[in-house]
Design an enzyme around this catalytic site. Structure first.
Site, short mmCIF file in Angstrom:
data_model
loop_
_atom_site.label_atom_id
_atom_site.label_comp_id
_atom_site.label_asym_id
_atom_site.label_seq_id
_atom_site.Cartn_x
_atom_site.Cartn_y
_atom_site.Cartn_z
N CYS A 36 12.05 12.89 47.99
CA CYS A 36 11.22 12.28 46.94
C CYS A 36 10.93 10.80 47.19
O CYS A 36 10.08 10.22 46.51
CB CYS A 36 11.89 12.43 45.57
SG CYS A 36 12.06 14.14 45.04
N HIS A 75 4.87 15.10 39.54
CA HIS A 75 5.74 14.69 40.65
C HIS A 75 5.38 15.47 41.92
O HIS A 75 5.96 16.52 42.20
CB HIS A 75 7.18 14.95 40.24
CG HIS A 75 8.22 14.45 41.19
ND1 HIS A 75 7.96 13.59 42.24
CD2 HIS A 75 9.57 14.71 41.23
CE1 HIS A 75 9.09 13.34 42.88
NE2 HIS A 75 10.07 14.00 42.29
#
Length: 374
Positions: free
Chosen positions: A92, A326
């Site tokens: 991430c 996301h």
């Protein structure tokens, strides 16, 4: 305040973030990244008066099809066969890490501009298998180390830190409210490259009013679908140029750290602390934070460790990943694009500081201190 050798981000764009399986679901990583790269180059030419000679394209990516998405995107954007490309995997934090890698190459002496950012097509990510059995993700840690699923890890962190559901619901609601206000005011428009008929991030406002009624994801737990970000498709990119280029965001300092893989959500906190320490600055000196909100509990745990109030309007002032979505490998780069809009497009004076950061599966944190130059 800026070091004479600090590379400068002079252009920054992103796609809208589409929820997995929806508007952007048919677009590959190349389809997502190439239009953003072209928009960044056009913006840079307008800002500097000359077409940049791009040395490389570095893109973060987590779950894509392989085949080096950075190179695929460079070719798809029309940069020519002589421009290479590379792909960075810090999960991430990949998009932010790619930007920092590009800045490091320039700082080391190769003072040619670079495109950097991240891209993720969760919708087209291939199914992988081990011994014929499909799996959702590769391990974040080897045997003998904790390797929780990120949702489970966020629930564990909420329990570890004593973060109740009410705080999480309020944090997610705040993120959605801020994003809706920014959307209504047109603050996202200058940074967006609309694709496939999607004009803006499609998760904004989706869970804002439903939060109190959503069931917990685990029996007796505190996380819900509303306090967990939506997995998305999208891309973000910037042009990193040599020191002395202006206006833009100078890359002052970075922090890349490890933390307990059992509680990976806290990684952004020590990364931010390390980057600020290297910059000779403190939390109070920062005008704008963009910290990737994978989960409300995770975001709150990071803010608590940094001593920042959960409703501080410096943090994700236009909403964070809880509201926007996301796209794993792109989210760290989205944070930098958001800082560029808030500070450079927003007219902040030279010397204003911003921080971008992400916590990473496996127990990592990535952060950068960026400074407005005019």
């Amino acid at each position: 305040m800026t070091s004479d050798r600090s590379p400068v981000i002079v252009a920054a764009r992103r796609t809208p973030i589409g929820t997995r399986g929806r508007a952007l679901a048919r677009l590959t990583v190349g389809d997502l990244a190439a239009p953003v790269i072209r928009a960044v180059l056009a913006d840079a030419m307008q800002a500097t008066g000359a077409a940049p000679e791009v040395a490389d394209v570095l893109l973060g990516n987590c779950m894509g099809p392989g085949g080096n998405p950075g190179r695929i995107a460079a070719l798809a954007a029309g940069l020519g066969t002589g421009v290479p490309g590379g792909t960075v995997d810090r999960q991430c934090g990949s998009g932010l890490a790619a930007i920092l890698d590009a800045a490091a190459a320039i700082r080391a002496g190769d003072e040619r501009p670079r495109i950097a950012g991240g891209v993720e097509s969760a919708s087209t990510a291939p199914v992988r298998s081990i011994d014929g059995r499909p799996y959702d993700r590769a391990p974040f840690a080897p045997a003998g180390f904790p390797d929780p699923d990120m949702v489970r890890a966020a629930e564990d962190l909420a329990a570890h830190d004593g973060i109740p559901r009410g705080r999480q619901d309020a944090h997610a609601a705040r993120s959605h409210a801020r994003a809706l206000a920014a959307l209504s005011a047109g603050r996202f428009a200058p940074e967006l490259v609309p694709l496939a008929g999607l004009p803006h991030d499609d998760a904004v406002g989706a869970a804002g009013r439903l939060l109190p009624r959503l069931p917990a994801l685990f029996p007796g737990g505190t996380l819900t679908a509303g306090t967990t970000t939506r997995i998305g498709d999208g891309a973000a990119a910037v042009l990193v140029s040599p020191a002395g280029t202006a206006p833009g965001l100078a890359v002052r300092e970075t922090g890349i750290v490890g933390c307990d893989p059992a509680l990976p959500g806290i990684g952004a906190a020590p990364a931010v602390a390390a980057a600020l320490d290297r910059a000779g600055a403190g939390v109070a000196d920062v005008a704008a934070f963009e910290i990737v909100e994978a989960f409300a509990a995770q975001s709150l745990a990071v803010l608590d460790r940094l001593g920042i109030a959960e409703d501080d309007d410096r943090v994700c002032a236009d909403g964070g990943a809880l509201a926007l979505g996301h796209p794993w490998g792109a989210s760290g780069a989205v944070a930098v694009v958001r800082l560029f809009s808030r500070l450079v497009r927003g007219g902040a004076p030279a010397g204003t500081l911003g921080v971008a950061a992400a916590s990473v599966g496996g127990g990592l944190g990535v952060a950068a201190v960026l400074e407005v130059v005019r």
